[in-house]
Design an enzyme around this catalytic site. Structure first.
Site, PDB file in Angstrom:
ATOM      1  CG  PHE A 150      56.075  71.061  98.455  1.00 49.71           C
ATOM      2  CD1 PHE A 150      56.743  70.960  99.674  1.00 49.71           C
ATOM      3  CD2 PHE A 150      56.893  70.745  97.345  1.00 49.71           C
ATOM      4  CE1 PHE A 150      57.958  70.074  99.769  1.00 49.71           C
ATOM      5  CE2 PHE A 150      58.045  69.918  97.393  1.00 49.71           C
ATOM      6  CZ  PHE A 150      58.551  69.785  98.527  1.00 49.71           C
ATOM      7  CE  LYS A 174      47.934  75.935  91.869  1.00 49.00           C
ATOM      8  NZ  LYS A 174      48.436  75.059  92.790  1.00 49.00           N
ATOM      9  CD  GLU A 177      48.844  70.743  93.581  1.00 48.53           C
ATOM     10  OE1 GLU A 177      49.179  71.735  93.828  1.00 48.53           O
ATOM     11  OE2 GLU A 177      48.971  70.043  92.449  1.00 48.53           O
ATOM     12  NE  ARG A 178      53.280  68.569  95.933  1.00 47.49           N
ATOM     13  CZ  ARG A 178      54.612  68.341  95.487  1.00 47.49           C
ATOM     14  NH1 ARG A 178      55.445  67.429  96.035  1.00 47.49           N
ATOM     15  NH2 ARG A 178      54.886  68.989  94.384  1.00 47.49           N
ATOM     16  CB  SER A 227      59.840  71.714  89.364  1.00 46.86           C
ATOM     17  OG  SER A 227      58.390  71.595  88.640  1.00 46.86           O
ATOM     18  CB  CYS A 282      64.958  76.496  95.357  1.00 53.10           C
ATOM     19  SG  CYS A 282      64.749  78.243  96.179  1.00 53.10           S
ATOM     20  CD  GLU A 384      65.295  71.172  92.417  1.00 48.13           C
ATOM     21  OE1 GLU A 384      64.332  70.945  91.793  1.00 48.13           O
ATOM     22  OE2 GLU A 384      65.309  72.402  93.111  1.00 48.13           O
TER      23      GLU A 384
HETATM   24  P1  NAD Z   1      55.969  72.148  91.206  1.00 48.18           P
HETATM   25  O1  NAD Z   1      56.748  72.719  90.040  1.00 48.18           O
HETATM   26  O2  NAD Z   1      55.669  70.661  90.956  1.00 48.18           O
HETATM   27  O3  NAD Z   1      54.653  73.035  91.625  1.00 48.18           O
HETATM   28  C1  NAD Z   1      54.552  74.306  91.616  1.00 48.18           C
HETATM   29  C2  NAD Z   1      53.227  74.824  91.439  1.00 48.18           C
HETATM   30  O4  NAD Z   1      52.748  74.603  90.031  1.00 48.18           O
HETATM   31  C3  NAD Z   1      52.060  74.229  92.262  1.00 48.18           C
HETATM   32  O5  NAD Z   1      51.364  75.321  92.523  1.00 48.18           O
HETATM   33  C4  NAD Z   1      51.400  73.257  91.382  1.00 48.18           C
HETATM   34  O6  NAD Z   1      50.076  73.217  91.549  1.00 48.18           O
HETATM   35  C5  NAD Z   1      51.802  73.728  89.941  1.00 48.18           C
HETATM   36  N1  NAD Z   1      51.885  72.916  88.923  1.00 48.18           N
HETATM   37  C6  NAD Z   1      52.177  71.396  89.169  1.00 48.18           C
HETATM   38  N2  NAD Z   1      52.145  70.703  87.941  1.00 48.18           N
HETATM   39  C7  NAD Z   1      51.632  71.471  86.834  1.00 48.18           C
HETATM   40  C8  NAD Z   1      51.243  71.587  85.510  1.00 48.18           C
HETATM   41  N3  NAD Z   1      51.474  70.314  84.902  1.00 48.18           N
HETATM   42  N4  NAD Z   1      50.789  72.485  84.951  1.00 48.18           N
HETATM   43  C9  NAD Z   1      50.531  73.574  85.701  1.00 48.18           C
HETATM   44  N5  NAD Z   1      50.875  73.716  87.058  1.00 48.18           N
HETATM   45  C10 NAD Z   1      51.336  72.723  87.653  1.00 48.18           C
HETATM   46  O7  NAD Z   1      57.027  72.443  92.334  1.00 48.18           O
HETATM   47  P2  NAD Z   1      56.989  71.969  93.860  1.00 48.18           P
HETATM   48  O8  NAD Z   1      57.204  70.205  93.923  1.00 48.18           O
HETATM   49  O9  NAD Z   1      55.660  72.397  94.513  1.00 48.18           O
HETATM   50  O10 NAD Z   1      58.048  72.766  94.519  1.00 48.18           O
HETATM   51  C11 NAD Z   1      59.485  72.284  94.408  1.00 48.18           C
HETATM   52  C12 NAD Z   1      60.134  72.909  93.101  1.00 48.18           C
HETATM   53  O11 NAD Z   1      60.091  74.209  93.376  1.00 48.18           O
HETATM   54  C13 NAD Z   1      61.689  72.617  93.317  1.00 48.18           C
HETATM   55  O12 NAD Z   1      62.048  72.159  92.048  1.00 48.18           O
HETATM   56  C14 NAD Z   1      62.299  73.834  93.859  1.00 48.18           C
HETATM   57  O13 NAD Z   1      63.687  73.977  93.451  1.00 48.18           O
HETATM   58  C15 NAD Z   1      61.310  74.698  93.363  1.00 48.18           C
HETATM   59  N6  NAD Z   1      61.460  76.092  94.146  1.00 48.18           N
HETATM   60  C16 NAD Z   1      62.327  77.249  93.361  1.00 48.18           C
HETATM   61  C17 NAD Z   1      62.407  78.327  94.087  1.00 48.18           C
HETATM   62  C18 NAD Z   1      63.105  79.549  93.392  1.00 48.18           C
HETATM   63  O14 NAD Z   1      63.057  80.450  93.903  1.00 48.18           O
HETATM   64  N7  NAD Z   1      63.575  79.236  92.382  1.00 48.18           N
HETATM   65  C19 NAD Z   1      61.868  78.491  95.186  1.00 48.18           C
HETATM   66  C20 NAD Z   1      61.097  77.305  95.939  1.00 48.18           C
HETATM   67  C21 NAD Z   1      61.072  76.198  95.259  1.00 48.18           C
END
Ligand code: NAD
Length: 500
Positions: A150, A174, A177-178, A227, A282, A384
Site C-alpha cells: 500500500f 496486483k 487493495e488499500r 511485509s 520500508c 516493524e
Molecule cells: P502486505 O504484506 O500486507 O501486502 C502486500 C501485498 O500482499 C498486497 O498486494 C496484498 O494484497 C498482498 N497480501 C496481503 N496478505 C496476503 C496473503 N495472506 N496472501 C497473499 N497475498 C497477500 O504489506 P502492506 O501492509 O501493503 O505494506 C507494508 C509492508 O511492505 C511493510 O512491511 C513494508 O516494510 C513492506 N515494504 C517493503 C519494501 C521493500 O522494498 N522491502 C517496500 C515497501 C514496503
C-alpha cells in the site's frame, strides 16, 4: 457509493460488478470514498490469458519500439503528475510533496527502461574456436507478475513492470487493495502511450488473486514487495511451483549517531527519515543508536524540539510535514505499540497519541512519538511498527551499535552519521545490510542501481530494478555458432571440444 475501482484486462476496464468488494478510505477524513473490486480466480485467469496471448507479438517487437512507449509514458506521467499525486494522497494519506517524490522515483524507472536497446545487448565472443562465435542473449521469460504494497502505489509497481515489459515480457500487476487508484490510472496511461492491449494487465484483489498468480503454470516469475510473513509465503509457494521469485519484505532500519557527527544536520535528516510519510516506508528510520550518553541526551532534546514544530494534517495541504496513517486498523496497531513501549519500560519522551486535527477529527492522525532508553529485548525494538515512532537506543561504542544491527532479523537499510572516514569505512565494509548510507538517512538506490535488503528483508537472489532487474526479467541463452569454410574437410572428433 459513487465509484468502484476495477481491473484492466486486455486493454479494457473491467468493473467486476457483483463480485466481492472492499471499502477504500480517505485516511485524512476516515470516509469511505470508493470500493475496490476483489478479483476472483476466473478474473485473474482472464488477465493471465490476455498476457499469454500478447506475449508472442510483444516478444518479437524490437526493443527500440518497446522503449519508445516508455519515452511517451514519461511525458504522460509528468503531464498528469498532479492528478496522480492527489490519488496517492487521498488513499494513502501522505503529503502531496511526498507523493511527488515517490512519483519522481517512479518516472526515473521509466527513464531507465527507455535504455532497453542498450541494456539488452548481450555479450559476444568471436572465434571461441576455429570459425566458431559464441554469444549470450537475454530473452524474456513470458507472462510475469507483480504484487505490491500500500505504501508506494506509484513507485513500487514502477520498480517492476516498465523494466519487465521493455525486456519483452507481458505483465499482470496486483496492486494493494488499500491504495488501488493510482496504479490503475498509471497503467491506463501506458496504454495511451502505445503499450499494446494485454502487455500490461491490472487485477485488483486480495489473497485469492495472489494465490491464482502463484499457482498458475503460465506465470514464469513473481516480483513481490510487502511485509515479511507474506514475502516468505510468496517465495516458498511460487518457487515450489517452479517460478523465479524476488520477494522484498519488511524492515527495522537503524541509524548510528556517532559523537563526532554534525548533530544538527543529522537531526534534520533523522526527522524526515523517521516521520516522513508517517513512518510508513520500508526505508524509514525508526531506531537511532546513539553512541555515548551525551550523544543520546543531545539527540533526544533536539528531536523533541523538532517534533514540537512538526506540522501534522491532511496530505492535500502541502504545508504539512506528515499526514495520517493509512487505515483505522493500522492506526490501532501503531498506537498499540506506543502503549506497549510504555509497558515495556521505555521512556515516552513525546507522546503523539490523542492529537486532534481541527476539521479532520475522524482521520487516522497520530502525532510523532519519541521513545528514549529502548533496549534490544523490547518488542518495540524488534518489530516493524511502520508508524511515526522513533526509538533511541544508547550504547557506548560503534562496534556495539553495529552488533545490534548485524544481529537484527531485518537488513534493509541503515546509516551512520559521522565526520570520521575511518568509522564510516569500517561501517560500510562490515555491516550486514543491503542498502547503506553515510550521512544519508534514506539510502534508496537510484533507478540505475538496484534496490534490495539482506536477511529477512529479501527472499531471492536478485534485487529490484536497475542491473539486477534486467537479470531478473530475462533468461540467459548462450548460442555457439560455426560457419566453417567449405574448402576445409574435417573428420569426426570424439574428444570433448576444447582449444587443445
Ligand atoms: P502486505 O504484506 O500486507 O501486502 C502486500 C501485498 O500482499 C498486497 O498486494 C496484498 O494484497 C498482498 N497480501 C496481503 N496478505 C496476503 C496473503 N495472506 N496472501 C497473499 N497475498 C497477500 O504489506 P502492506 O501492509 O501493503 O505494506 C507494508 C509492508 O511492505 C511493510 O512491511 C513494508 O516494510 C513492506 N515494504 C517493503 C519494501 C521493500 O522494498 N522491502 C517496500 C515497501 C514496503
Amino acid at each position: 457509493m459513487e465509484k468502484i475501482v476495477g481491473h484492466l484486462i486486455n486493454g479494457q476496464l473491467v468493473a467486476d460488478n457483483g463480485g466481492r468488494r472492499q471499502d477504500v478510505y480517505n485516511p485524512a477524513t476516515g470516509e469511505v470514498t470508493k470500493q475496490v473490486a476483489l478479483a476472483t480466480k476466473a478474473t485473474v485467469e482472464e488477465a493471465i490469458t490476455a498476457a499469454d496471448k500478447a506475449f508472442p507479438a510483444w516478444r518479437n517487437t524490437s526493443p527500440a519500439k518497446r522503449s519508445q512507449v516508455m519515452f511517451k509514458l514519461k511525458v504522460l506521467l509528468e503531464e498528469h503528475s498532479e492528478t496522480i499525486c492527489n490519488m496517492i494522497t487521498d488513499e494513502h494519506g501522505k503529503v502531496h510533496h511526498d507523493a511527488m517524490g515517490e512519483l519522481t522515483r517512479a518516472i526515473e524507472n521509466v527513464e531507465f527502461a527507455c535504455g532497453a536497446p542498450q541494456l539488452l545487448k548481450g555479450e559476444h565472443s568471436k572465434n571461441v574456436g576455429t570459425s566458431i562465435d559464441s554469444w549470450s542473449e537475454f530473452q524474456p521469460l513470458g507472462v510475469v507478475a507483480g504484487i505490491t504494497p500500500f505504501n508506494f502505489p506509484a513507485m513500487v509497481p514502477f520498480w517492476m513492470w516498465p523494466l519487465a515489459v521493455v525486456c519483452g515480457n507481458t505483465f499482470v500487476l496486483k496492486p494493494s487493495e488499500r491504495t488501488p487508484t493510482a496504479s490503475l490510472f498509471m497503467a491506463q496511461l501506458a496504454l495511451e502511450a502505445g503499450l499494446p492491449a494485454g502487455v500490461l494487465n491490472v487485477v485488483m484483489g486480495d489473497k485469492e488473486a495472489v494465490d491464482t498468480l502463484l499457482n498458475d503454470s503460465r506465470v514464469q516469475a513473481v516480483s513481490f514487495v510487502g511485509s515479511t510473513p507474506i514475502a516468505e509465503y510468496i517465495y516458498s509457494t511460487a518457487t515450489a511451483n517452479g517460478k523465479r521469485v524476488q520477494a522484498l519484505g519488511g524492515a527495522k532500519n537503524h541509524a548510528i549517531l556517532m559523537p563526532d557527527a554534525d548533530i544538527d544536520n543529522a537531526v534534520s535528516a533523522i526527522m524526515g527519515a523517521a516521520y516522513g510519510s508517517c513512518g510508513e516506508r520500508c526505508m524509514a528510520l525508526p531506531i537511532v543508536v546513539a553512541v555515548g550518553e551525551e550523544t543520546g541526551d543531545t539527540v533526544v532534546e533536539k528531536v523533541k524540539a523538532e517534533l514540537a514544530m512538526m506540522k501534522i494534517g491532511p496530505g492535500r495541504d502541502n504545508n504539512n510535514d506528515m499526514g495520517p496513517l493509512v487505515t483505522k486498523a493500522h492506526f490501532e496497531k501503531v498506537t498499540g505499540y506506543v502503549d506497549l513501549g510504555v509497558e515495556e519500560g521505555a521512556t515516552l519522551v513525546v507522546d503523539g497519541r490523542n492529537i486532534a486535527i481541527e476539521g479532520y477529527e475522524k482521520g487516522y492522525f497520530l502525532g510523532g512519538c519519541l521513545f528514549d532508553h529502548v533496549t534490544p529485548e523490547m518488542k518495540i525494538y524488534k518489530d516493524e511498527i511502520f508508524g511515526p515512532v522513533l526509538g533511541i537506543v544508547r550504547v557506548t561504542t560503534q562496534q556495539e551499535a553495529m552488533d545490534l544491527i548485524n544481529d537484527h532479523e531485518y537488513g534493509n537499510g541503515t546509516c551512520i552519521f559521522t565526520r570520521d572516514g575511518e568509522s564510516a569505512r569500517y561501517f560500510t565494509d562490515n555491516i550486514k545490510v543491503g542498502m547503506v548510507g553515510v550521512n544519508v538517512p534514506l539510502p534508496v538506490p537510484v533507478s540505475y542501481q538496484s534496490f534490495g535488503g539482506w536477511k529477512r528483508s529479501l527472499f531471492g537472489d536478485l534485487s529490484m530494478y536497475g542491473p539486477d532487474g534486467i537479470r531478473f526479467w530475462t533468461r540467459r541463452k548462450t548460442i555457439t555458432q560455426r560457419w566453417p569454410s567449405s574448402s576445409i574437410r574435417e573428420g569426426a572428433k570424439f574428444s570433448f571440444p576444447s582449444n587443445n
